[in-house]
Design an enzyme around this catalytic site. Structure first.
Site, PDB file in Angstrom:
ATOM      1  N   TYR A  74      44.636  48.282 -41.699  1.00  0.00           N
ATOM      2  CA  TYR A  74      44.307  47.162 -42.583  1.00  0.00           C
ATOM      3  C   TYR A  74      45.521  46.259 -42.772  1.00  0.00           C
ATOM      4  O   TYR A  74      45.439  45.031 -42.639  1.00  0.00           O
ATOM      5  CB  TYR A  74      43.831  47.706 -43.929  1.00  0.00           C
ATOM      6  N   ASP A  84      29.361  33.221 -40.103  1.00  0.00           N
ATOM      7  CA  ASP A  84      30.030  34.262 -39.338  1.00  0.00           C
ATOM      8  C   ASP A  84      31.445  33.763 -39.049  1.00  0.00           C
ATOM      9  O   ASP A  84      31.648  32.901 -38.187  1.00  0.00           O
ATOM     10  CB  ASP A  84      29.270  34.520 -38.036  1.00  0.00           C
TER      11      ASP A  84
END
Length: 301
Positions: A142, A55
């Site tokens: 983004y 993660d």
């Protein structure tokens, strides 16, 4: 953007040419798969960590994962461009915060970080190739999160190598040419936008460039990892259709015909002067590289 450009810094501690321990983060993705393969071919000891194994938003987990490696390549990213418009915080966590975690961990471990970024950090209104030190001006969520990631990496690890790339395609995932080839076999004709210009780039070539940059012990900073030359999506689609053995006509259309949440850069051509300045050969012309890549990319299931 502060920090954009090249600064001199220490390279890997291993002698030039010696095998190193590499960690590829985002290893399950299209580019990550090719980086794993390229680094292995170069004789390095390579490990991969996908989303299931690491993660990247967990700073403690990242620090533990990076320990003991000489080179860390960050291919992990939130790349769902349209979804980022409504989920910018989640995109920021992966594209910026996680990049900072990796840079901090790499610096602490004495590892060289290679961080992959994007043409979306630019506004897309230029008429000539963007140099590496051009001001960033992202127009999408983004792009904003990737620009923030670049800044974080350069701040936390000045020796890091940031590789901007664009218009990626490869055998290891969904991409424009595989979609076009499939649709060309299903329809009587296609319509593809002709008002977006860029550099179709094979992930295998970007992976090779990353290996060459590390081997050359280049100064930390920003480099552009795209094919040379330029073409519109329409022009690329025509080449793909021909390579796939179809005779399907490809008509032109405009971006205005597609109502998408995130704006697409109209001009995504990146310059490669900094690669040449450090003695690293840029990726070849997109047409030549596509001819080399087509059998593998279009032949993949």
């Amino acid at each position: 953007m502060a920090g954009a450009g090249v600064t001199k810094g220490p390279g890997p501690t291993d002698p030039a040419g010696a095998a190193q321990r590499w960690l590829v983060v985002g290893a399950a993705g299209m580019l990550g798969q090719d980086v794993l393969a390229a680094a292995t071919r170069a004789g390095h000891e390579v490990s991969g960590a996908g989303r299931a194994e690491l993660d990247v938003t967990d700073a403690v987990a990242v620090r533990a994962a990076v320990a003991g490696y000489d080179v860390v390549v960050n291919c992990a990213a939130w790349t769902a461009v349209d979804a980022a418009e409504e989920h910018e915080a989640e995109a920021f966590a992966v594209n910026a915060t996680a990049a900072a975690h990796l840079a901090r961990a790499a610096a602490a471990a004495g590892a060289r970080l290679v961080h992959v970024s994007t043409d979306y950090v630019f506004d897309g209104v230029a008429t000539e190739p963007y140099p590496e030190d051009a001001p960033v001006a992202p127009r999408s969520a983004y792009g904003r999160t990737k620009a923030a990631g670049e800044w974080a990496v350069r701040a936390e690890a000045p020796d890091a190598v940031v590789v901007r790339t664009a218009w990626l395609y490869g055998a290891g995932g969904r991409c424009f040419p595989r979609t076009i080839a499939r649709v060309a076999g299903e329809r009587d004709r296609l319509s593809v936008v002709d008002d977006q210009t860029g550099q179709p780039t094979w992930t295998a070539d970007v992976a090779d460039l990353i290996v060459r940059l590390v081997a050359a012990r280049v100064p930390g900073g920003i480099y552009h990892g795209t094919s040379s030359g330029q073409v519109t999506w329409w022009g690329f689609a025509r080449e793909v259709v021909a390579s796939a053995g179809h005779a399907t006509p490809v008509d032109t259309t405009t971006s205005a015909e597609y109502q998408l949440p995130a704006p697409r850069p109209a001009y995504s051509v990146l310059g490669h002067d900094r690669l040449r300045a450090v003695g690293v050969e840029p990726i070849g012309d997109w047409t030549e590289r596509w001819k080399a890549a087509a059998p593998e990319v279009l032949g993949a299931p």
